[in-house]
Design an enzyme around this catalytic site. Structure first.
Site, PDB file in Angstrom:
ATOM      1  N   ARG A  84      10.836  14.290  53.708  1.00  0.00           N
ATOM      2  CA  ARG A  84      10.556  14.878  55.198  1.00  0.00           C
ATOM      3  C   ARG A  84       9.092  15.181  55.227  1.00  0.00           C
ATOM      4  O   ARG A  84       8.535  15.903  54.283  1.00  0.00           O
ATOM      5  CB  ARG A  84      11.538  16.024  55.354  1.00  0.00           C
ATOM      6  CG  ARG A  84      11.290  16.619  56.703  1.00  0.00           C
ATOM      7  CD  ARG A  84      12.080  15.674  57.765  1.00  0.00           C
ATOM      8  NE  ARG A  84      12.318  16.279  58.844  1.00  0.00           N
ATOM      9  CZ  ARG A  84      12.247  15.910  60.166  1.00  0.00           C
ATOM     10  NH1 ARG A  84      11.865  14.675  60.129  1.00  0.00           N
ATOM     11  NH2 ARG A  84      12.773  16.783  61.234  1.00  0.00           N
ATOM     12  N   THR A 103      14.066   6.602  64.604  1.00  0.00           N
ATOM     13  CA  THR A 103      14.576   6.700  63.530  1.00  0.00           C
ATOM     14  C   THR A 103      15.422   5.384  63.120  1.00  0.00           C
ATOM     15  O   THR A 103      15.748   4.780  63.897  1.00  0.00           O
ATOM     16  CB  THR A 103      15.360   7.876  63.099  1.00  0.00           C
ATOM     17  OG1 THR A 103      14.908   9.275  63.718  1.00  0.00           O
ATOM     18  CG2 THR A 103      16.017   8.130  61.874  1.00  0.00           C
ATOM     19  N   GLY A 145      18.307  11.191  66.574  1.00  0.00           N
ATOM     20  CA  GLY A 145      18.093  12.777  66.814  1.00  0.00           C
ATOM     21  C   GLY A 145      19.376  13.209  66.627  1.00  0.00           C
ATOM     22  O   GLY A 145      20.172  12.846  65.580  1.00  0.00           O
TER      23      GLY A 145
END
Length: 586
Positions: free
Chosen positions: A99, A382, A481
């Site tokens: 991350r 994403t 999300g």
């Protein structure tokens, strides 16, 4: 957790579905030796190429990850970050956290003006929106520790796609018409040809990115501590960004312990913090495990959606209050996963009725008080892919730039886009982020901190099953999300409770609730009659893309793999919402 076995009459691979749209779905793609499922056909082929060359599931996953950085720049990336969940052929699990991290110059109030108000879009677009990228570190770590073929070989397809180009489809061409990217000269030049926009069928080449990928393949540490790191830092300094050479040098991927739990006799291995996805998934399933959902109707029936929504509402309430970066704080994960806590939450649910979020009270006696900090002054894009090899090794990977094309900033001379991941922090307490999430002090901005995520890469294995113990049955995940969590949960519920196969589960119309805002979001193709019945129960229904005829009104992208327990075949389910992806197996 309360467990009950699936009824013997329900097949996990049944083609019988409770509503027409799923009944018309095709069967999954079947293969004997290996399977790769991603949002882009070229990337899936890159992973399959590695499997055919004798590589394992990690080799395939790393090949897909770098390939998507070329052929799916909306979210595929080397300028972002994510999570890779690995289960090797011996049953050992690893969760690679790559991350993004906040740069040292970040501060809690960095996106507020002098009056304490959020500066619009500052955390989402432009130079100050980016966290320190983690993708190169994460993929290189995974290949070094768990792959077989080596970085140069697994990156070869990505380099080829960048150097020789790939053919653009109509859908891909449309996404390149980004108004945000037009604001930044390098992005406008590379992706939009300075206004002479690409057309469907044209070949898109990226020579700068090809050169960058070759340098990474030769030495991935250059991205963080070598000449490339200095190029990135110089670009940031020249254009008012926050990322420095010291920030890049300090970055490291981490191998964390996954969240684990059970549901209906299966063992679920999923994402730990700084992803909120795994614990919110398990808390939701714990609450639902006390119901026989089939008694409340079929898949996407009003009775089922009501109970599932109420589970999400409660789990997302805990998400906002308690979760953040595990390197900065302790979190009550055991308490959130406690079956007794789930049972107490279950008592607050009235079947057939919506519980207003404003009046929701957490059961007493289970959780500590939410973290507190001094008050702050009046302060989607994403992608997921799944791989599996003939030895039973499985990889579930979700990574991101955050919103479409991230910050829209391309690093000059290096050809890759930077993320806008700083928006995943709480820029101001009590004010929603770009996904509408209300977040607490646990996710406040701080230097070196990783923002809370909803990414939920998940692997499911057998527990007490006739097929055997400890064998991989499902590999799954999704972008989207906060809707990632509900998409993964909906897929599991559709399979375990309602007997859908992985292709049907991927294609089923989605619904989502995240506590605040207090609305039940549904895709445009969600059954209208079910939505009306839910409205009568007290839900405020938000239909995605309702007032735009051209908007398909969808979200997420389930890329699933299942193992047929009878034949041992691998079954790939690619989400048909995206027409340029595929399940590729052999």
């Amino acid at each position: 957790m309360i467990r009950r076995p699936l009824a013997a009459a329900v097949s996990l691979f049944s083609l019988v579905a409770p509503f027409e749209s799923v009944a018309q779905s095709p069967e999954p793609v079947r293969a004997k030796h290996g399977m790769v499922v991603s949002i882009h056909h070229d990337a899936s082929d890159a992973g399959l190429e590695m499997l055919k060359q004798g590589g394992n599931a990690v080799d395939a996953a790393v090949a897909v990850g770098f390939a998507l950085a070329v052929v799916y720049p909306q979210a595929g990336n080397i300028g972002g970050g994510g999570f890779m969940l690995i289960r090797d052929k011996h049953g050992k699990t690893h969760f690679i956290d790559y991350r993004e991290k906040a740069p040292a110059a970040a501060s809690a109030n960095m996106y507020l003006d002098e009056k304490g108000n959020i500066i619009p879009r500052m955390s989402m677009t432009g130079m100050k929106a980016s966290g320190v990228p983690g993708t190169v570190a994460g993929l290189a770590y995974a290949e070094q520790h768990f792959g077989k073929l080596g970085l140069a070989k697994v990156m070869a397809p990505a380099i080829r796609f960048a150097e020789e180009g790939y053919t653009l489809s109509a859908g891909e061409v449309g996404s390149l018409h980004s108004a945000n990217m037009a604001k930044f000269p390098e992005s406008h030049r590379i992706f939009q040809r300075n206004g002479d926009y690409y057309k469907a069928g044209e070949v898109f080449k990226q020579p700068e990115l090809a050169a960058t990928l070759k340098r990474i393949a030769a030495d991935p540490t250059e991205f963080y501590k070598g000449k490339m790191a200095q190029q990135i830092a110089d670009f940031e300094a020249k254009n008012g960004g926050n990322i420095t050479a010291a920030d890049l040098a300090a970055y490291e991927a981490k191998d964390r312990k996954p969240i684990e739990g059970d549901y209906h006799g299966y063992h679920i291995i999923t994402a730990p913090p700084p992803s909120s996805g795994g614990i919110v998934l398990m808390e939701s399933l714990n609450i639902l495990s006390g119901y026989d959902l089939t008694k409340f109707g079929g898949d996407r029936s009003p009775g089922q959606v009501n109970l599932i929504t109420e589970a999400y509402r409660r789990a997302f309430m805990d998400r906002g209050d308690y979760l953040g970066d595990p390197d900065f704080m302790k979190m009550p994960l055991k308490e959130m996963a406690n079956p007794k806590y789930a049972a107490a939450w279950r008592k607050t649910i009235t079947p057939g009725k919506a519980t207003p979020s404003a009046g929701l009270e957490r059961p007493a006696g289970f959780m500590p008080p939410p973290p507190q900090v001094p008050p702050v002054k009046d302060h989607m894009e994403t992608t997921h892919f799944s791989t599996m090899d003939s030895d039973g090794m499985a990889v579930s990977n979700t990574y991101t730039l955050n919103f479409l094309f991230g910050s829209s900033v391309t690093v000059e001379g290096l050809g890759f886009l930077l993320n806008d991941e700083m928006d995943d922090f709480a820029s101001k307490m009590g004010v929603p982020n770009g996904f509408g999430l209300i977040q607490g002090p646990a996710n406040a901005i701080a230097p070196g901190k990783r923002p809370l995520s909803a990414m939920t890469p998940t692997i499911v294995t057998t527990k007490n099953h006739w097929y055997g113990k400890g064998k991989v049955r499902f590999v799954l995940g999704s972008p989207g999300g906060p809707t990632i969590i509900s998409t993964v949960a909906n897929d599991l519920i559709s399979i375990f409770d309602n007997g859908l196969n992985v292709q049907q589960a991927a294609d089923a119309p989605r619904f989502h609730h995240q506590y605040l805002p207090d609305e039940l979001s549904v895709e445009k193709k969600f059954p209208q009659d079910v939505a009306e019945q839910l409205k009568a129960m007290g839900y405020k229904i938000k239909r995605s893309g309702e007032f735009d005829e051209k908007n398909p009104g969808v979200w997420g992208d389930s890329e699933l793999i299942a193992v047929d327990p009878k034949t041992g075949e691998l079954l790939g389910g690619h989400d048909n919402r995206k027409d340029f992806g595929k399940a590729a197996g052999y």
